[in-house]
Write a protein that holds these residues in place. Sequence first.
Motif, short mmCIF file in Angstrom:
data_model
loop_
_atom_site.label_atom_id
_atom_site.label_comp_id
_atom_site.label_asym_id
_atom_site.label_seq_id
_atom_site.Cartn_x
_atom_site.Cartn_y
_atom_site.Cartn_z
N PRO A 119 0.82 -1.21 0.00
CA PRO A 119 0.00 0.00 0.00
C PRO A 119 0.85 1.27 0.00
CG PRO A 119 -0.04 -1.03 2.16
CD PRO A 119 0.69 -1.97 1.23
N GLY A 120 0.53 2.17 -0.90
CA GLY A 120 1.23 3.44 -0.98
C GLY A 120 2.62 3.37 -1.59
N ARG A 121 3.10 2.19 -1.92
CA ARG A 121 4.46 2.05 -2.45
C ARG A 121 4.50 1.97 -3.97
NH1 ARG A 121 7.42 -2.49 0.90
NH2 ARG A 121 9.10 -1.90 -0.50
N THR A 123 2.60 3.20 -7.73
CA THR A 123 1.63 4.03 -8.44
C THR A 123 1.66 3.63 -9.91
OG1 THR A 123 3.25 5.78 -8.80
CG2 THR A 123 1.81 6.01 -6.88
N PHE A 124 0.55 3.87 -10.56
CA PHE A 124 0.41 3.51 -11.96
C PHE A 124 0.10 4.75 -12.76
CE2 PHE A 124 -0.44 -0.11 -9.38
CZ PHE A 124 0.23 -1.13 -10.03
N GLY A 125 0.74 4.89 -13.90
CA GLY A 125 0.52 6.04 -14.76
C GLY A 125 -0.78 5.91 -15.52
N GLY A 126 -1.84 6.53 -15.04
CA GLY A 126 -3.12 6.50 -15.74
C GLY A 126 -3.88 5.22 -15.53
N ARG A 127 -4.97 5.10 -16.27
CA ARG A 127 -5.82 3.92 -16.18
C ARG A 127 -5.14 2.74 -16.89
NH1 ARG A 127 -11.75 2.69 -16.28
NH2 ARG A 127 -11.82 0.79 -17.49
N ALA A 128 -5.18 1.60 -16.26
CA ALA A 128 -4.56 0.42 -16.86
C ALA A 128 -5.40 -0.06 -18.04
CB ALA A 128 -4.44 -0.69 -15.81
N SER A 129 -4.74 -0.40 -19.10
CA SER A 129 -5.40 -0.97 -20.27
C SER A 129 -4.72 -2.30 -20.57
CB SER A 129 -5.28 0.00 -21.45
OG SER A 129 -3.92 0.24 -21.73
N PRO A 130 -5.29 -3.11 -21.45
CA PRO A 130 -4.64 -4.38 -21.76
C PRO A 130 -3.20 -4.17 -22.19
CG PRO A 130 -6.83 -4.30 -22.72
CD PRO A 130 -6.54 -2.92 -22.18
N GLY A 131 -2.35 -5.04 -21.75
CA GLY A 131 -0.93 -4.94 -22.09
C GLY A 131 -0.10 -4.60 -20.90
N PRO A 132 1.17 -4.35 -21.10
CA PRO A 132 2.07 -4.01 -19.99
C PRO A 132 1.65 -2.70 -19.31
CG PRO A 132 3.31 -4.58 -21.96
CD PRO A 132 1.89 -4.46 -22.36
N VAL A 133 1.87 -2.64 -18.01
CA VAL A 133 1.56 -1.46 -17.22
C VAL A 133 2.85 -0.96 -16.59
CG1 VAL A 133 0.28 -0.59 -15.22
CG2 VAL A 133 -0.76 -2.30 -16.71
N THR A 134 3.08 0.36 -16.64
CA THR A 134 4.25 0.93 -16.00
C THR A 134 3.98 1.12 -14.53
OG1 THR A 134 4.83 2.07 -18.04
CG2 THR A 134 5.83 2.90 -16.01
N VAL A 135 4.89 0.63 -13.70
CA VAL A 135 4.75 0.76 -12.25
C VAL A 135 5.94 1.55 -11.75
CG1 VAL A 135 4.66 -0.50 -10.07
CG2 VAL A 135 3.65 -1.51 -12.13
N ASN A 136 5.66 2.54 -10.91
CA ASN A 136 6.71 3.33 -10.29
C ASN A 136 6.80 2.97 -8.82
OD1 ASN A 136 7.21 4.91 -12.66
ND2 ASN A 136 5.29 5.96 -12.22
N LEU A 137 8.00 2.70 -8.36
CA LEU A 137 8.24 2.36 -6.97
C LEU A 137 8.47 3.66 -6.21
CD1 LEU A 137 8.66 0.17 -4.83
CD2 LEU A 137 11.05 0.11 -5.50
N ASN A 138 7.57 3.98 -5.28
CA ASN A 138 7.64 5.21 -4.51
C ASN A 138 8.53 5.10 -3.28
OD1 ASN A 138 5.83 6.49 -6.25
ND2 ASN A 138 4.09 5.74 -5.08
N ASP A 139 8.67 3.88 -2.77
CA ASP A 139 9.39 3.65 -1.53
C ASP A 139 10.38 2.50 -1.74
OD1 ASP A 139 10.32 3.17 1.01
OD2 ASP A 139 8.38 2.70 1.85
N PRO A 140 11.61 2.79 -2.17
CA PRO A 140 12.53 1.71 -2.47
C PRO A 140 12.92 0.87 -1.27
CG PRO A 140 13.63 3.83 -2.65
CD PRO A 140 12.17 4.11 -2.39
N ASP A 141 12.65 1.32 -0.04
CA ASP A 141 12.94 0.51 1.13
C ASP A 141 11.88 -0.54 1.33
OD1 ASP A 141 15.27 1.90 1.64
OD2 ASP A 141 14.21 3.40 2.82
#
Length: 141
Positions: A119-121, A123-141
């Motif tokens: 939770p909270g770690r 985030t996704f850029g926009g609404r997910a659509s079929p195919g690969p989704v970009t995930v950003n790690l907010n908390d590398p720990d």
Amino acid sequence: MKHRVALTVLLVLITIILPGATAFADPVPSSQWGDCVAVLPGQRDDLVGAFAAMDIPYRAITSAQVKDDAFLDQLCALFLASDSAAGRDAAPHIAQWVERGGLLYVSGSALDVLLDAFPGRLTFGGRASPGPVTVNLNDPD
């Protein structure tokens, strides 16, 4: 058709990335992969069928096994299919297992388990659509 190609490429890459599966490592007997690669089947995709079609050893598991820490510790990779029944109560178990080095793949609505596990770690850029989704790690720990 695009999704099958993408899934095939992903599964091939994962078999290369799994510990002991690189070209530089000693060959691992295929029966061992069946013991450490697990799939929680779902309703919307057929990961079990994809693994079987590519002759990749795996074990189909139940939602209860996803909540069993001792069981998870035996795995090297866990695939949660879309609409699988992992449940929110599996999230802490999955999170601990991933943090200890487990390789997790989620498909479709199984993404909810990933979000609950971290939770909270993430985030996704926009609404997910079929195919690969970009995930950003907010908390590398």
